[in-house]
Motif scaffolding. Structure first.
Motif, short mmCIF file in Angstrom:
data_model
loop_
_atom_site.label_atom_id
_atom_site.label_comp_id
_atom_site.label_asym_id
_atom_site.label_seq_id
_atom_site.Cartn_x
_atom_site.Cartn_y
_atom_site.Cartn_z
N LEU A 174 0.84 -1.20 0.00
CA LEU A 174 0.00 0.00 0.00
C LEU A 174 0.87 1.24 0.00
CD1 LEU A 174 -2.73 -1.20 2.48
CD2 LEU A 174 -3.07 -0.68 0.07
N GLN A 175 0.45 2.24 -0.76
CA GLN A 175 1.27 3.44 -0.94
C GLN A 175 0.48 4.70 -0.63
OE1 GLN A 175 2.72 3.32 -4.95
NE2 GLN A 175 3.91 1.45 -4.65
N ARG A 176 1.21 5.75 -0.30
CA ARG A 176 0.62 7.05 0.00
C ARG A 176 -0.43 7.43 -1.05
NH1 ARG A 176 4.49 12.39 0.58
NH2 ARG A 176 2.88 14.00 0.59
N GLY A 177 -1.59 7.83 -0.57
CA GLY A 177 -2.68 8.22 -1.47
C GLY A 177 -3.64 7.10 -1.81
N ASP A 178 -3.25 5.84 -1.55
CA ASP A 178 -4.19 4.73 -1.77
C ASP A 178 -5.38 4.88 -0.84
OD1 ASP A 178 -2.72 3.48 -3.73
OD2 ASP A 178 -1.78 2.02 -2.39
N ARG A 179 -6.57 4.47 -1.32
CA ARG A 179 -7.75 4.50 -0.48
C ARG A 179 -7.93 3.15 0.21
NH1 ARG A 179 -6.44 6.91 -4.58
NH2 ARG A 179 -8.01 6.05 -6.00
N ILE A 180 -8.20 3.21 1.51
CA ILE A 180 -8.36 1.99 2.30
C ILE A 180 -9.68 2.09 3.07
CG2 ILE A 180 -6.79 2.98 4.04
CD1 ILE A 180 -6.10 0.12 4.86
N GLY A 181 -10.63 1.21 2.73
CA GLY A 181 -11.95 1.27 3.36
C GLY A 181 -11.97 0.57 4.71
N ILE A 182 -12.81 1.06 5.61
CA ILE A 182 -13.04 0.34 6.87
C ILE A 182 -14.54 0.21 7.06
CG2 ILE A 182 -12.73 2.47 8.25
CD1 ILE A 182 -11.58 0.39 10.42
N TRP A 183 -14.99 -1.03 7.15
CA TRP A 183 -16.41 -1.37 7.25
C TRP A 183 -16.57 -2.19 8.53
CZ3 TRP A 183 -19.18 -5.65 4.03
CH2 TRP A 183 -20.57 -5.48 4.11
N ALA A 184 -16.69 -1.48 9.64
CA ALA A 184 -16.64 -2.15 10.94
C ALA A 184 -17.32 -1.30 12.00
CB ALA A 184 -15.18 -2.40 11.34
N PRO A 185 -17.75 -1.94 13.09
CA PRO A 185 -18.35 -1.19 14.19
C PRO A 185 -17.25 -0.59 15.07
CG PRO A 185 -18.28 -3.49 14.77
CD PRO A 185 -17.72 -3.39 13.37
N ASN A 186 -17.64 0.05 16.17
CA ASN A 186 -16.65 0.59 17.11
C ASN A 186 -15.86 -0.55 17.75
OD1 ASN A 186 -17.98 2.96 16.52
ND2 ASN A 186 -18.25 3.58 18.65
N CYS A 187 -14.57 -0.51 17.57
CA CYS A 187 -13.71 -1.55 18.12
C CYS A 187 -12.27 -1.04 18.12
CB CYS A 187 -13.80 -2.84 17.29
SG CYS A 187 -13.38 -2.64 15.54
N ALA A 188 -11.39 -1.78 18.81
CA ALA A 188 -10.00 -1.35 18.92
C ALA A 188 -9.33 -1.30 17.55
CB ALA A 188 -9.24 -2.30 19.85
N GLU A 189 -9.67 -2.25 16.68
CA GLU A 189 -9.04 -2.30 15.35
C GLU A 189 -9.35 -1.06 14.53
OE1 GLU A 189 -9.96 -6.66 16.48
OE2 GLU A 189 -10.90 -4.67 16.71
N TRP A 190 -10.54 -0.49 14.74
CA TRP A 190 -10.91 0.73 14.01
C TRP A 190 -9.91 1.83 14.32
CZ3 TRP A 190 -12.06 5.38 12.34
CH2 TRP A 190 -13.04 5.57 11.36
#
Length: 562
Positions: A66-82
């Motif tokens: 992964l490189q600067r400017g890449d988009r990374i989605g997060i589809w998750a509830p409230n949690c430590a990993e978020w």
């Protein structure tokens, strides 16, 4: 004549800094203090431990290409990993794309394709929904590919899928723990260099606005936008490293990730997530057990907490402050929160995703009357004006549309210059679509949405004004007002009322309550008693859905207007 224009204080300069730098500084200063507490995951991490996990996850993502400017989605509830993902992506210069946990197939597909997500971090299940099964419907190629080698016909830019948890799901999925374990010395050195090269004006976050019409728009925000807003929100409630913020609001929304997480790291405070999604009893339990000093929520959350059957058994004496925002706050609810929940320094905030989000905030030392009946004064380094339908700034005390300008205005809607131009004019003003008033002393009040205003026979009716009146009735727990079509008047007023437990009432009782108290044209033609309102996951009432239901129930049709 004094115009409805206000400008925030500039005594403290804006921070021209990246989120990664700010996080590292706080983690160094407060290394052994609590940073993150998630009771459901048995997580209790110090700032030193949180930084260790953030750096390990960042290097793991780096090793995956992964490189600067890449988009990374997060589809998750409230949690430590978020939270780990939020700060790891910021240190790499990845653009974190917040995806509503309530989204389903078509919405998920739209978001991933609109911004071209290269990676997706996701919960395997959310409540009763099998999220991984949904993703496999969109990308059946996931089962047969190697990790980080997805080639999907429907999601051509998505290459990497990371599932929360410690166990790999096979096929093209990696587990969150597997990524954490990919750390190497050379990647750590490269991470430090990457973090140093990032610029505060870089885009770092995309949040999809939950519009009532049309497809969601991806508000694109920079380090500079949201780090400063988080800092000044935290300063507004007097946060220090001794504070502990209970955050039941969703992290995918600005309320959670900016006003919560970024405010916390800007001041060294602890973040507490009482549950994956809002649970009023667990919220009160977390405040009690963790001795939270601050509590956040939208009005409907505070209402639910006050109505918990065993409310009185929770010790809320540690609370000092907090924030009520996300929707107009009923004055009667604010009074109950202050008196029953010990939130003597609670503040009101107003803003929107596109402005990072906060533009107005009441002060902890404002008078009781100011804190319960206004959204406070304009935020530092922000300008606000109120304009009429022709765009002219109106005199103080006159309602109109709120426009905002300053460091907090988004970079724009992702890959959508036309829709950006519709809301951000050539002078840099963000046209919020919200109706409000600025008084002689500069305090703001939000009276509703421009599109929610009811025009009955040529008279403007502001739903919030009618709602505030109904909250004076001792049987009302919650009320929402909207407009419905009418052949004679163009629109009529409709009220949905949620009664307090154990009470009953009639429509006639409420109409009598209105007589000689409010203007005749503001008295609802239609009154319905309900047990719940149509809501977004962030706790905002969907008045358009109320209107649609009433149209169907009453057999009405939309009236054509010029």
């Amino acid at each position: 004549m004094q115009l409805s224009f206000v400008q925030g204080a500039t005594d403290e300069p804006l921070k021209y800094q990246t989120i990664g730098r700010a996080f590292d500084e706080t983690a160094h200063r407060f290394a052994q203090r609590d940073a993150l507490i998630v009771p459901e995951q048995q997580v209790r991490w110090s700032y030193a431990e949180l930084k260790r996990r953030v750096d390990f996850f960042a290097t793991g993502l780096l090793s995956l290409g992964l490189q600067r400017g890449d988009r990374i989605g997060i589809w998750a509830p409230n949690c430590a990993e978020w939270t780990v993902t939020q700060f790891a992506s910021a240190k790499l210069g990845l653009i974190l794309v917040n995806i509503n946990p309530a989204y389903r197939l078509s919405e998920l597909e739209f978001c991933l394709k609109k911004v071209g997500c290269r990676a997706l971090i996701m919960a395997q299940k959310l409540k009763k929904s099998d999220c991984l099964a949904m993703l496999r419907l969109l990308a059946p190629e996931l089962d047969a590919c190697a990790p980080n080698r997805l080639s999907s016909a429907r999601l051509p830019q998505l290459k990497l899928v990371i599932c929360l948890g410690g166990r790999s799901q096979g096929g093209g999925c990696l587990s969150f723990e597997e990524v954490l374990q990919r750390v190497t010395e050379s990647d750590c050195e490269q991470l430090d260099q990457l973090t140093a090269d990032l610029q505060p004006d870089d885009a770092i976050n995309i949040q999809f606005t939950s519009g009532t019409t049309g497809l969601p728009k991806g508000a694109t925000l920079s380090h500079y936008n949201i780090l400063n807003n988080g800092y000044f929100v935290g300063r507004g409630i007097g946060l220090t490293e001794r504070d502990r913020i209970c955050i039941p609001v969703p992290l995918y929304h600005c309320f959670g990730m900016v006003m919560g997480n970024l405010a916390a790291i800007a001041h060294g405070a602890a973040m507490i997530y009482p549950a994956e999604s809002f649970d009023p009893a667990k919220t009160l339990q977390s405040v009690d057990k963790e001795r939270a000093t601050a509590l956040y929520g939208v009005p409907t959350m505070f209402i639910a907490e006050l109505e918990v059957a065993e409310f009185d058994r929770y010790d809320l004496s540690s609370l000092r402050t907090g924030i009520m925002a996300g929707a107009p706050c009923p004055i009667e609810i604010m009074k109950r929160v202050i008196s029953k929940m010990n939130l003597r320094e609670i503040t009101n905030c107003y803003g929107m995703t596109e402005t990072s989000p906060v533009s107005f905030q009441s002060a902890t030392d404002d008078s009781f009357e100011r804190r319960i009946s206004t959204v406070g004064r304009v935020h530092p380094h922000v300008q606000v004006k109120v304009v009429d339908l022709q765009g002219r700034c109106v005199p103080r005390g006159t309602p109109g549309e709120i426009h905002t300008r300053g460091y907090s205005v988004m970079k724009g809607y992702w890959d959508d210059p036309d829709r950006t131009r519709e809301v951000v004019d050539d002078a840099g003003w963000m046209h919020t679509g919200d109706l409000g008033v600025i008084d002689a002393e500069g305090y703001g009040n939000v009276t509703g949405r421009l599109k929610d205003m009811v025009i009955r026979g040529g008279e403007n009716v502001y739903p919030r004004e009618v709602e505030e009146f109904f909250y004076r009735h001792d049987k009302v727990q919650a009320v929402q007002v909207c407009g419905v079509p009418d052949a004679k008047f163009g629109e009529e007023v409709c009220a949905w009322i949620q009664l307090k437990p154990g009470t009953s009432a009639t429509e006639g009782e409420f109409r009598e309550f209105c007589q000689n108290q409010i203007a005749h044209y503001k008295i609802p033609r239609y009154i319905r008693f309900v047990t719940e309102f149509p809501m977004t996951i962030t706790g905002k009432v969907q008045k358009f859905a109320m209107r649609e239901r009433m149209i169907l129930e009453l057999g009405l049709s939309e009236q054509k207007t010029a």
